[in-house]
Design a protein around this motif. Structure first.
Motif, PDB file in Angstrom:
ATOM      1  N   LEU A   3       0.810  -1.207   0.000  1.00 58.23           N
ATOM      2  CA  LEU A   3       0.000   0.000   0.000  1.00 58.23           C
ATOM      3  C   LEU A   3       0.850   1.267   0.000  1.00 58.23           C
ATOM      4  N   LEU A   4       2.037   1.196   0.580  1.00 58.04           N
ATOM      5  CA  LEU A   4       2.884   2.375   0.640  1.00 58.04           C
ATOM      6  C   LEU A   4       3.537   2.674  -0.700  1.00 58.04           C
ATOM      7  N   ASN A   5       3.493   1.739  -1.643  1.00 55.28           N
ATOM      8  CA  ASN A   5       4.097   1.961  -2.940  1.00 55.28           C
ATOM      9  C   ASN A   5       3.077   2.278  -4.036  1.00 55.28           C
ATOM     10  N   ARG A   6       1.817   2.226  -3.717  1.00 54.75           N
ATOM     11  CA  ARG A   6       0.801   2.477  -4.733  1.00 54.75           C
ATOM     12  C   ARG A   6       0.671   3.976  -4.986  1.00 54.75           C
ATOM     13  N   LYS A   7       0.005   4.297  -6.084  1.00 53.65           N
ATOM     14  CA  LYS A   7      -0.245   5.686  -6.433  1.00 53.65           C
ATOM     15  C   LYS A   7      -1.565   6.143  -5.812  1.00 53.65           C
ATOM     16  N   VAL A   8      -1.572   7.352  -5.275  1.00 50.34           N
ATOM     17  CA  VAL A   8      -2.785   7.929  -4.702  1.00 50.34           C
ATOM     18  C   VAL A   8      -3.252   9.071  -5.599  1.00 50.34           C
ATOM     19  N   ILE A   9      -4.513   8.995  -6.019  1.00 54.98           N
ATOM     20  CA  ILE A   9      -5.103  10.039  -6.846  1.00 54.98           C
ATOM     21  C   ILE A   9      -5.620  11.153  -5.942  1.00 54.98           C
ATOM     22  N   ILE A  10      -5.210  12.376  -6.229  1.00 53.06           N
ATOM     23  CA  ILE A  10      -5.776  13.543  -5.554  1.00 53.06           C
ATOM     24  C   ILE A  10      -6.812  14.175  -6.489  1.00 53.06           C
ATOM     25  N   SER A  11      -8.056  14.247  -6.033  1.00 54.07           N
ATOM     26  CA  SER A  11      -9.096  15.009  -6.720  1.00 54.07           C
ATOM     27  C   SER A  11      -9.266  16.345  -6.008  1.00 54.07           C
ATOM     28  N   VAL A 245      -9.445  12.361   5.120  1.00 54.64           N
ATOM     29  CA  VAL A 245      -8.933  11.861   3.849  1.00 54.64           C
ATOM     30  C   VAL A 245      -7.567  11.200   4.038  1.00 54.64           C
ATOM     31  N   THR A 246      -6.794  11.668   4.994  1.00 53.47           N
ATOM     32  CA  THR A 246      -5.524  11.001   5.295  1.00 53.47           C
ATOM     33  C   THR A 246      -5.772   9.575   5.771  1.00 53.47           C
ATOM     34  N   MET A 247      -6.777   9.418   6.622  1.00 53.53           N
ATOM     35  CA  MET A 247      -7.142   8.081   7.083  1.00 53.53           C
ATOM     36  C   MET A 247      -7.574   7.203   5.913  1.00 53.53           C
ATOM     37  N   GLY A 248      -8.301   7.810   4.976  1.00 57.37           N
ATOM     38  CA  GLY A 248      -8.734   7.057   3.812  1.00 57.37           C
ATOM     39  C   GLY A 248      -7.562   6.547   2.996  1.00 57.37           C
ATOM     40  N   ALA A 249      -6.550   7.378   2.814  1.00 53.24           N
ATOM     41  CA  ALA A 249      -5.367   6.944   2.073  1.00 53.24           C
ATOM     42  C   ALA A 249      -4.661   5.800   2.791  1.00 53.24           C
ATOM     43  N   GLY A 252      -6.122   2.532   2.118  1.00 52.94           N
ATOM     44  CA  GLY A 252      -6.045   2.009   0.762  1.00 52.94           C
ATOM     45  C   GLY A 252      -6.767   2.834  -0.279  1.00 52.94           C
ATOM     46  N   GLY A 253      -7.238   4.047   0.088  1.00 57.96           N
ATOM     47  CA  GLY A 253      -8.031   4.844  -0.828  1.00 57.96           C
ATOM     48  C   GLY A 253      -7.280   6.003  -1.447  1.00 57.96           C
ATOM     49  N   ASN A 254      -8.000   6.719  -2.256  1.00 59.09           N
ATOM     50  CA  ASN A 254      -7.546   7.971  -2.837  1.00 59.09           C
ATOM     51  C   ASN A 254      -8.196   9.113  -2.063  1.00 59.09           C
ATOM     52  N   VAL A 255      -7.912  10.367  -2.436  1.00 59.52           N
ATOM     53  CA  VAL A 255      -8.367  11.481  -1.604  1.00 59.52           C
ATOM     54  C   VAL A 255      -8.987  12.586  -2.458  1.00 59.52           C
ATOM     55  N   ARG A 256      -9.926  13.314  -1.841  1.00 60.61           N
ATOM     56  CA  ARG A 256     -10.492  14.496  -2.480  1.00 60.61           C
ATOM     57  C   ARG A 256     -10.464  15.660  -1.494  1.00 60.61           C
ATOM     58  N   VAL A 257      -9.997  16.798  -1.978  1.00 63.20           N
ATOM     59  CA  VAL A 257     -10.019  18.049  -1.215  1.00 63.20           C
ATOM     60  C   VAL A 257     -10.641  19.115  -2.102  1.00 63.20           C
ATOM     61  N   ILE A 284       1.345  15.778   3.246  1.00 64.54           N
ATOM     62  CA  ILE A 284       1.035  14.755   4.255  1.00 64.54           C
ATOM     63  C   ILE A 284       1.233  13.360   3.669  1.00 64.54           C
ATOM     64  N   LEU A 285       0.700  13.130   2.471  1.00 65.94           N
ATOM     65  CA  LEU A 285       0.791  11.804   1.859  1.00 65.94           C
ATOM     66  C   LEU A 285       2.234  11.436   1.538  1.00 65.94           C
ATOM     67  N   GLU A 286       2.988  12.385   1.014  1.00 60.66           N
ATOM     68  CA  GLU A 286       4.375  12.077   0.665  1.00 60.66           C
ATOM     69  C   GLU A 286       5.216  11.835   1.908  1.00 60.66           C
ATOM     70  N   GLU A 287       4.899  12.520   2.997  1.00 58.28           N
ATOM     71  CA  GLU A 287       5.622  12.248   4.237  1.00 58.28           C
ATOM     72  C   GLU A 287       5.270  10.875   4.803  1.00 58.28           C
ATOM     73  N   LEU A 288       4.126  10.339   4.394  1.00 63.55           N
ATOM     74  CA  LEU A 288       3.745   8.972   4.780  1.00 63.55           C
ATOM     75  C   LEU A 288       4.222   7.940   3.758  1.00 63.55           C
ATOM     76  N   SER A 289       5.037   8.391   2.801  1.00 64.13           N
ATOM     77  CA  SER A 289       5.662   7.536   1.779  1.00 64.13           C
ATOM     78  C   SER A 289       4.705   7.092   0.679  1.00 64.13           C
ATOM     79  N   PHE A 290       3.600   7.785   0.495  1.00 64.81           N
ATOM     80  CA  PHE A 290       2.732   7.522  -0.646  1.00 64.81           C
ATOM     81  C   PHE A 290       3.231   8.298  -1.856  1.00 64.81           C
ATOM     82  N   GLU A 291       2.976   7.751  -3.034  1.00 62.79           N
ATOM     83  CA  GLU A 291       3.298   8.423  -4.286  1.00 62.79           C
ATOM     84  C   GLU A 291       2.018   9.005  -4.872  1.00 62.79           C
TER      85      GLU A 291
END
Length: 319
Positions: A3-11, A245-249, A252-257, A284-291
Motif C-alpha cells: 500500500l505504501l508503494n501504490r499511487k494515490v489520486i488527488i481530486s 482523507v488522510t485516514m482514507g489513504a 487504501g483509498g484515494n483522496v479528495r479536497v 502529508i501523503l508524501e511524508e507517509l511515503s505515498f506516491e
C-alpha cells in the motif's frame, strides 16, 4: 508494504454548489477565478478536477453550458488533468438542468450521486452575521426542506446517456445504501469495472465522519464489488477534511479536497486557494511515503477514455 508503494489520486473539487460567497471571500465564482484556481490546483498535484459552474454576477450555482464553456476549455489548454463535470448540480436543479453541459461536452468523467437524500448545511445559516448576496440566506435555510433527488430512473438516465459516449463516473456514495444502489446497476449490466467510488462523510443527511463508518463502507464495497474491481476515494466535509482523507489513504483509498468540501485550510484558517489544500494533502501523503498519481496514471487506474475523446470545444461552440 504494497500500500505504501501504490499511487494515490488527488481530486480537487473547486467550487461546488453548496457553499455560498459569504462563507469565504476566496470561493471562486467567476469563470476566470474557477479557471485560475483549477489550473493552480492541477499544477499542485490534483490529477482530477471536479467542476461546477456559478453565475459570475452573484455566485449562484448554474447549469449553463455557456458559463461552463467560459472556463473548461481554458483549463484543458493549460493542464492535462482529468476534467470531472458534475451531474449533481445543486439540489434546486432539474435532471435536465444537471445534464445540460455533460450532454454536450461528453467528458472523460462525471460525478453521479447514487441515491436521493436529505442533503443540508442549513444549521450554518444561524451562524452567519451577514450575507453578501440576497439569494444566499434563503438558499441555505431552504435546504432544511429540500430533498436531493436521485431516483433509480434518474441514475439510469445519466448512466445510459453519458455512458454511451464513454464517460465514466465518480460514484458519490453518502451512505451504505448507496453502495447497494450501485451494485443494483452493476447487476443490470449498466456499469462495468473499474468503478471509482467517492465515499462522502460529514454531510448532514449522510454518514458521519467516524472511522467506523469508513471501515463499514470499505468492507461493504469489497463484498459487493471485489477489491480488484474498484478504486475508492474519501471526502471529509468541513472540519473533517484533512484528517479523514488522510485516514482514507492509509486504508487504501484515494483522496479528495477542495473548497467545495471545506473552505478551511486548518482550524480557523480559511484556504485562500484550492491549491493550498492540494499542497497540504500532498505533503502529508508524501511524508507517509505515498506516491501521487499523475493524470496519465489516474486515467489508467480508472479506465478513462482519454482527453482526446471529449467534446469541450464543440460544446463551447454549441453554447
Amino acid at each position: 508494504m504494497r500500500l505504501l508503494n501504490r499511487k494515490v489520486i488527488i481530486s480537487c473539487a473547486i467550487t461546488g454548489a453548496t457553499h455560498t460567497p459569504s462563507m469565504s471571500e476566496f470561493l471562486p465564482l467567476t469563470p476566470a477565478q474557477i479557471a485560475s484556481q483549477s489550473i493552480e490546483a492541477a499544477h499542485a498535484g490534483a490529477a482530477i478536477l471536479h467542476l461546477h459552474a456559478r453565475e459570475p454576477s452573484d455566485g449562484q450555482p448554474t447549469p449553463s453550458p455557456d458559463v461552463f464553456s467560459q472556463f473548461v476549455p481554458a483549463i484543458v489548454e493549460a493542464t492535462d488533468a482529468v476534467i470531472n463535470i458534475t451531474t449533481g448540480g445543486s439540489t434546486r436543479m432539474t435532471l435536465a438542468d444537471r445534464l445540460a453541459y455533460p450532454r454536450l461536452a461528453r467528458p472523460e468523467m462525471c460525478s453521479l450521486n447514487m441515491g436521493s437524500m436529505n442533503f443540508s448545511i442549513h444549521p450554518i445559516a444561524a451562524k452567519m452575521a451577514s450575507w453578501r448576496y440576497e439569494w444566499e440566506k434563503g438558499f441555505i435555510e431552504g435546504m432544511e426542506d429540500t430533498i436531493f433527488r436521485n431516483t433509480f430512473r434518474d441514475i439510469k438516465t445519466i448512466m445510459l446517456e453519458l455512458g454511451e459516449h464513454g464517460t465514466r463516473f465518480e460514484f458519490e456514495c453518502y451512505d451504505v445504501g448507496h453502495l447497494y444502489n450501485l451494485a443494483h446497476f452493476v447487476e443490470q449490466g449498466l456499469v462495468k469495472p473499474p468503478f471509482f467510488i467517492q465515499m462522502v462523510f460529514g454531510i448532514l443527511g449522510g454518514l458521519g465522519a467516524e472511522p467506523e463508518n469508513m471501515a463499514v463502507m470499505r468492507t461493504t464495497a469489497d463484498r459487493l464489488f471485489g477489491r480488484e474491481n474498484y478504486q475508492f476515494s474519501v471526502l471529509g466535509a468541513g472540519r473533517h477534511q484533512m484528517a479523514f482523507v488522510t485516514m482514507g489513504a492509509i486504508m487504501g483509498g484515494n483522496v479528495r479536497v477542495g473548497l467545495e468540501d471545506s473552505v478551511f485550510l486548518s482550524k480557523g484558517v480559511k484556504a485562500e486557494t484550492n491549491a493550498q489544500q492540494v499542497r497540504k494533502i500532498r505533503r502529508i501523503l508524501e511524508e507517509l511515503s505515498f506516491e501521487i498519481a499523475t493524470p496519465a496514471e489516474a486515467r489508467q487506474m480508472l479506465g478513462l477514455k482519454g482527453a482526446d475523446k471529449v467534446n469541450f470545444q464543440a460544446a463551447a461552440s454549441a453554447a
